[in-house]
Design an enzyme around this catalytic site. Structure first.
Site, PDB file in Angstrom:
ATOM      1  N   GLY A  10       1.127  -1.205  -0.034  1.00 51.42           N
ATOM      2  CA  GLY A  10       0.150   0.000   0.053  1.00 51.42           C
ATOM      3  C   GLY A  10       0.861   1.299   0.033  1.00 51.42           C
ATOM      4  N   GLY A  11       2.082   1.192  -0.371  1.00 51.26           N
ATOM      5  CA  GLY A  11       2.977   2.140  -0.779  1.00 51.26           C
ATOM      6  C   GLY A  11       3.135   2.928   0.554  1.00 51.26           C
ATOM      7  N   SER A  29       4.439  -5.642  -2.837  1.00 49.04           N
ATOM      8  CA  SER A  29       4.857  -4.427  -3.026  1.00 49.04           C
ATOM      9  C   SER A  29       5.591  -3.566  -1.863  1.00 49.04           C
ATOM     10  CB  SER A  29       3.301  -3.396  -3.304  1.00 49.04           C
ATOM     11  OG  SER A  29       3.619  -2.166  -3.838  1.00 49.04           O
ATOM     12  N   GLU A  54       3.131  -4.970 -14.393  1.00 49.35           N
ATOM     13  CA  GLU A  54       3.111  -4.036 -13.202  1.00 49.35           C
ATOM     14  C   GLU A  54       2.881  -2.826 -13.324  1.00 49.35           C
ATOM     15  OE1 GLU A  54       3.656  -5.338 -10.254  1.00 49.35           O
ATOM     16  OE2 GLU A  54       4.896  -7.166 -10.402  1.00 49.35           O
ATOM     17  N   HIS A  79      -0.493  -5.492 -11.086  1.00 50.54           N
ATOM     18  CA  HIS A  79       0.241  -5.399  -9.835  1.00 50.54           C
ATOM     19  C   HIS A  79      -0.791  -5.839  -8.601  1.00 50.54           C
ATOM     20  CE1 HIS A  79       3.097  -3.501  -7.195  1.00 50.54           C
ATOM     21  NE2 HIS A  79       2.269  -2.791  -6.521  1.00 50.54           N
TER      22      HIS A  79
END
EC number: 3.1.1.8
Length: 574
Positions: A116-117, A198, A325, A438
């Site tokens: 989730g960055g 991620s 991606e 992704h």
């Protein structure tokens, strides 16, 4: 009944039995692993928990950590499925445990870290449900919530009030909890595999690099992310600037750090969320506003440097990426892209897209990307620019860093296994052109297609079972190849041949040197371009400004000189 109450070091917890695929799994949802980071604990490292006396009911998921939710496509399953499904709160440091029933003895443990960055994410999403893995592979699955965004990563270096990397210290404390407590659940603390996707995979790879985390686990799985990716770690200088920008936006004085943090601690978390998105001057669609930093404590240097020096845990790793991606990022604002049409873009839109993803790169730098990624044999094909931008974004941000990480790791003689996931789920809500996106291998890793009523195909169920089997084999033995020889053998990835395995509904195949041409460009050529043209635009602007100044001086000087000579002449007349 006695199996659902377990005594941990902090007190007793009660779980619940779930029927799963004709068997039973005992789930413990929402076990606290740290003091709630409220009040003066906001922005601090997590504090260990005190004991409780009665039985803690671990029968429902806990709160998700405060975060901005994705409002781009309201009501659309593809984006909504990643939004938190429990209440948002700062009181969110809880973990979940799924154990096969009857209670195992010395079972292998797999700890999931969500992506989730570093800005969003929660462990309670249906796609992270650990019950199928526990039931089918008889492993214990653990997942934790960790702080994200400014509340998890605000950084003023060496200031214990806001040291940075709090979200990673949360994860680390959960790993310590597993070391201390998992034996009571029938788990083996000496067989623990971290896996994540991620930003979760970047987290896993940071634990491989962090000396304090290394003793807390055995092996690691990285899905579509690594710590050397360009978005994964912020420099201290940059992190500090963002903290100051946030303080300024929120009306906190920046003269004195202690006062500034005190002021930020008194703000409503919702207000912090509203303002934290503005700390980066340009939005690259992959903006990590507040993320991991080199704090000298959790992380002692930039991941690239540590990799180069071989300063990481010596163990086996399993790494991989998905075929497309880049597309997940393009629909969030690259010019000409939309989830509701084919997103056939023009050369001009491609160039505008490059500006968005590479805001600080000179025009020449962007031209070099275009040159390298254009299929010059067939430059009239309509999909060309769309596919090229997907590849640029995916290669630069995910695929090449993951390959580079694996290569560096394997150079020192550690076993590494690399996969290339190329199956597009039949249930994917996103449009066809977005391909194998992704994040969309996760449902196969967690075994969602095994539930008959969910409308996956039989082939997808088989694919999911084989992925679960390989992941669990890797967690148990450090090798994804089981003893049974009916499936394709997955060879070790060596830095010379770089063999990898494709994962899809056909039979897996072994290839070598994934995207070698493109990744050479990103790892070797592109940095040189940046160095030489760095910011050619900057240099050029400065030169022009300098030239104008010089021009004016010259005119001025000429006038002064003329003035002087005419005066001199008038003097000599006397």
């Amino acid at each position: 009944e006695e199996d659902i109450i377990i005594t941990t070091k902090n007190g007793k917890v009660r779980g619940m039995n779930l029927p799963v695929l004709g068997g039973t799994v005992t789930a413990f949802l929402g076990i606290p692993y740290a003091q709630p980071p409220l009040g003066r604990l906001r922005f601090k490292k997590p504090q260990s928990l005190t004991k409780w006396s009665n039985i803690w009911n671990a029968t429902k998921y806990a709160n998700s950590c405060y975060q901005n939710t994705d409002q781009s496509f309201p009501g659309f399953l593809g984006s909504e499925m990643w939004n938190p499904n429990t209440e948002l709160s700062e009181d969110c440091l809880y973990l979940n445990v799924w154990i096969p029933a009857p209670k195992p003895k010395n079972a292998t443990v797999m700890i999931w870290i969500y992506g989730g960055g570093f800005q969003t994410g929660t462990s309670s999403l249906p796609v992270y449900d650990g019950k199928f893995l526990a039931r089918v592979e008889r492993v214990i699955v653990v997942s934790m919530n960790y702080r994200v965004g400014a509340l998890g990563f605000l950084a003023l270096s060496e200031n214990p009030e806001a040291p940075g990397n709090m979200g990673l210290f949360d994860q680390q404390l959960a790993l310590q909890w597993v070391q201390k407590n998992i034996a009571a659940f029938g788990g083996n603390p000496r067989s623990v595999t971290l896996f994540g996707e991620s930003a979760g995979a970047a987290s896993v790879s940071l634990h491989l690099l962090s000396p304090r985390s290394q003793p807390l686990f055995t092996r690691a799985i990285l899905q579509s992310g690594s710590s050397n990716a360009p978005w994964a770690v912020t420099s201290l200088y940059e992190a500090r600037n963002r903290t100051l920008t946030l303080a300024k936006r929120m009306g906190c004085s920046r003269d004195n750090e202690t006062e500034m943090i005190k002021c930020l601690r008194d703000k409503d978390p919702q207000e912090i969320l509203l303002n934290e998105v503005f700390v980066v001057p340009y939005d690259t669609l992959l903006s990590v506003n507040f993320g991991p930093t080199v704090d000298g404590d959790f992380l002692t240097d930039m991941p690239d440097t540590l990799l180069q020096l071989g300063q990481f845990k010596r163990t086996q790793i399993l790494v991989g990426v998905n075929k497309d991606e880049g597309t997940a990022f393009l629909v969030y604002g690259a010019p000409g892209f939309s989830k509701d049409n084919n997103s056939i873009i023009t050369r001009k839109e491609f160039q505008e897209g490059l500006k968005i993803f590479f805001p600080r790169v000179s025009e020449f730098g962007r031209e070099s990307i275009l040159f390298h990624y254009m299929d010059w044999l067939d430059d009239q094909r309509a999909e060309n620019y769309r596919e090229a931008l997907d590849d640029v974004v995916g290669d630069y941000n995910i695929i090449c860093p993951a390959l580079e990480f694996t290569r560096k790791f394997s150079e020192l003689g550690n076993d590494a296994f690399f996969y290339y996931f190329e199956h597009r789920s039949t249930k994917l809500p996103w449009p066809e052109w977005m391909g194998v996106m992704h994040g969309y291998e996760i449902e196969f890793v967690f075994g969602l297609p095994l539930e008959r009523r969910v409308n996956y195909t039989r082939a997808e169920e088989i694919l999911s079972r084989s992925i679960m089997k390989r992941w669990a084999n890797f967690a148990k033995y450090g090798n994804p190849n089981g003893t049974q020889n009916n499936s394709t053998r997955w060879p070790v990835f060596k830095s010379t041949e770089q063999k990898y395995l494709t994962l899809n509904t056909e039979s897996p195949k072994v290839y070598t040197k994934l995207r070698a041409q493109q990744c050479r460009f990103w790892t070797l050529f592109f940095p040189k371009v940046l160095e030489l043209t760095g910011n050619i635009d900057e240099a050029e602007r400065e030169w022009k400004a300098g030239f104008h100044r010089w021009n004016n001086y010259m005119m001025d000087w000429k006038n002064q000189f003329n003035d002087y000579t005419s005066k001199k002449e008038s003097c000599s007349d006397f």
